[in-house]
Design a protein around this motif. Sequence first.
Motif, short mmCIF file in Angstrom:
data_model
loop_
_atom_site.label_atom_id
_atom_site.label_comp_id
_atom_site.label_asym_id
_atom_site.label_seq_id
_atom_site.Cartn_x
_atom_site.Cartn_y
_atom_site.Cartn_z
N ILE A 85 5.94 11.14 -18.82
CA ILE A 85 7.36 11.50 -18.76
C ILE A 85 7.53 12.95 -18.32
CG2 ILE A 85 9.39 11.94 -20.21
CD1 ILE A 85 9.13 9.03 -19.53
N ASN A 86 6.63 13.81 -18.78
CA ASN A 86 6.71 15.23 -18.44
C ASN A 86 6.34 15.50 -16.98
OD1 ASN A 86 6.77 14.91 -21.20
ND2 ASN A 86 5.58 16.73 -21.66
N ARG A 87 5.68 14.55 -16.33
CA ARG A 87 5.26 14.76 -14.94
C ARG A 87 6.28 14.28 -13.91
NH1 ARG A 87 0.37 12.85 -17.33
NH2 ARG A 87 0.34 10.87 -16.18
N PHE A 88 7.41 13.80 -14.40
CA PHE A 88 8.48 13.34 -13.51
C PHE A 88 9.74 14.15 -13.74
CE2 PHE A 88 5.67 9.83 -12.89
CZ PHE A 88 6.02 9.30 -11.65
N PRO A 89 10.56 14.29 -12.66
CA PRO A 89 10.43 13.79 -11.29
C PRO A 89 9.16 14.30 -10.62
CG PRO A 89 12.65 14.65 -11.68
CD PRO A 89 11.80 15.07 -12.83
N GLN A 90 8.66 13.53 -9.66
CA GLN A 90 7.36 13.80 -9.05
C GLN A 90 7.38 13.39 -7.58
OE1 GLN A 90 3.72 11.08 -9.58
NE2 GLN A 90 3.44 12.60 -11.20
N PHE A 91 6.72 14.18 -6.74
CA PHE A 91 6.60 13.80 -5.33
C PHE A 91 5.59 12.67 -5.19
CE2 PHE A 91 4.54 13.93 -1.19
CZ PHE A 91 5.64 13.88 -0.35
N ARG A 92 5.97 11.65 -4.42
CA ARG A 92 5.10 10.52 -4.17
C ARG A 92 4.95 10.34 -2.66
NH1 ARG A 92 2.14 7.99 -7.76
NH2 ARG A 92 2.61 5.96 -6.85
N THR A 109 11.90 9.44 -9.40
CA THR A 109 12.13 9.43 -10.84
C THR A 109 11.13 8.52 -11.54
OG1 THR A 109 13.66 7.56 -10.73
CG2 THR A 109 14.60 9.78 -10.41
N ILE A 110 11.08 8.61 -12.85
CA ILE A 110 10.19 7.73 -13.61
C ILE A 110 10.66 6.28 -13.47
CG2 ILE A 110 11.49 8.08 -15.75
CD1 ILE A 110 7.67 7.45 -15.38
N GLU A 111 11.97 6.06 -13.36
CA GLU A 111 12.47 4.70 -13.16
C GLU A 111 11.95 4.13 -11.85
OE1 GLU A 111 15.53 6.78 -15.78
OE2 GLU A 111 14.34 7.29 -14.01
N GLU A 112 11.96 4.94 -10.80
CA GLU A 112 11.45 4.48 -9.50
C GLU A 112 9.96 4.19 -9.57
OE1 GLU A 112 14.29 6.53 -6.16
OE2 GLU A 112 13.06 7.88 -7.38
N ARG A 113 9.23 4.99 -10.35
CA ARG A 113 7.78 4.76 -10.47
C ARG A 113 7.51 3.44 -11.19
NH1 ARG A 113 3.80 3.38 -9.57
NH2 ARG A 113 1.71 4.22 -9.88
N ILE A 114 8.26 3.17 -12.25
CA ILE A 114 8.09 1.90 -12.97
C ILE A 114 8.41 0.74 -12.04
CG2 ILE A 114 9.06 0.48 -14.82
CD1 ILE A 114 9.41 3.13 -16.42
N ASN A 115 9.48 0.88 -11.26
CA ASN A 115 9.84 -0.21 -10.34
C ASN A 115 8.84 -0.35 -9.19
OD1 ASN A 115 12.03 -1.58 -11.42
ND2 ASN A 115 13.48 -0.01 -10.79
N GLY A 116 8.13 0.71 -8.87
CA GLY A 116 7.04 0.58 -7.93
C GLY A 116 5.98 -0.38 -8.45
N CYS A 117 5.68 -0.27 -9.74
CA CYS A 117 4.73 -1.21 -10.37
C CYS A 117 5.31 -2.62 -10.39
CB CYS A 117 4.42 -0.76 -11.80
SG CYS A 117 3.26 0.62 -11.90
N MET A 118 6.62 -2.71 -10.66
CA MET A 118 7.24 -4.04 -10.71
C MET A 118 7.11 -4.75 -9.36
SD MET A 118 8.27 -4.64 -13.74
CE MET A 118 8.98 -6.18 -13.22
N GLU A 119 7.29 -4.04 -8.28
CA GLU A 119 7.26 -4.66 -6.96
C GLU A 119 5.85 -4.91 -6.45
OE1 GLU A 119 10.95 -3.63 -4.32
OE2 GLU A 119 10.00 -1.75 -4.95
N ARG A 120 4.87 -4.20 -6.99
CA ARG A 120 3.52 -4.25 -6.44
C ARG A 120 2.52 -4.87 -7.42
NH1 ARG A 120 3.66 -0.74 -1.90
NH2 ARG A 120 5.68 0.29 -1.79
N SER A 121 2.22 -4.18 -8.49
CA SER A 121 1.25 -4.72 -9.45
C SER A 121 1.76 -6.00 -10.09
CB SER A 121 0.96 -3.67 -10.53
OG SER A 121 0.38 -2.53 -9.96
N MET A 122 3.08 -6.07 -10.35
CA MET A 122 3.66 -7.26 -10.96
C MET A 122 4.18 -8.25 -9.92
SD MET A 122 3.01 -6.04 -13.89
CE MET A 122 3.64 -7.23 -15.04
#
Length: 345
Positions: free
Chosen positions: A123-130, A138-151
């Motif tokens: 949480i402390n590392r976001f917002p973060q450049f990707r 944002t952390i929400e976008e990072r979680i959704n990255g997992c949703m679209e790819r790993s999941m």
Amino acid sequence: MKDDTTYLIKKLRLQVTVCCSLMVLIGIATLLFYFDVFAKDPIQVVDITLGPIETKYDISLLDDSAENVELKLGHELFINTPKYIGPDNGNPDMVYAGNRLACNNCHLQSGTKPFSAPLIGIINRFPQFRGRENKIGTIEERINGCMERSMNGRILPPDGKEMQAFITYLTWLSRFAPEDGKVAGQGFVKIEIPNRKVDLIHGQQVFETNCIVCHGKNGQGVKTAGSFRYQFPPLWGKDSYNNGAGMTRVITAAQFIKANMPFGTTHDAPVLSDEEAYDVAGYINHHQRPEKPNREADFPDLTKKPVSTPYGPYADNFPIEQHRIGPFQPIMDFYKSEFNIVKSK
């Protein structure tokens, strides 16, 4: 009298020399502090050797107060992801994960295991450049990255109950992390990448010796009895991560495998060598898996694309098969000489 005068002069000269030296040293030290050579507030690196059985991260020790309800839901979603948002949850509107993996299948020990991409401090590392999106995310976008790819699924509503529960859980995991979120055991271990392409035959041998006891000879994993989720996840096929996930990169997968597999392995007592991890990662990722739509939109700046990304386009002319199974050193050398970019994955 003359000797006394000479002595006094020498003593005075010595005192002047000492004073001048001290003034010079003080001046140098002042300049060093001014230009921040000495760290005024050194970064504290937290040792995260604690697992979920320890009191810091044991969710079962929390009471059922109102403030803990969302936190416990986040943990439950993390451990039993397909039960709530997977294909078999019973509500078509709530199917966000396209497979039956759980977050805990990759972020081991409820997201606390060192070198399995632990989530303590995230949480402390976001917002973060990707680099994949080429923007601050944002952390929400990072979680959704997992949703679209790993999941292999679709994005969760950023303001929805499930997303907020995930963030509450990650915030709880991060509560002891330093301000910058950097902790010991972050990410994956580094390996010495063999200067050759993946040996798929050797990779199969490593898999059959070390992996089939959990994942099965066909790599399809083992489901937990009477549960929605896998005890040991499938490594390829329709119920695994898709080909846009970070784990499809041979180097990334090898780093994860080195510190965590066979199951129960730790980073300080690895079972597989770097070469074994490299070859078995290539063998696993050489199998068919779901395809991520719109992969060509990843990495708008192609120079930021990891060399082992198994899909194009690229900012180089190396064949796609070399990006999939190596050798990777020639590609890395190209980016160093052409763009002055040092790549490690």
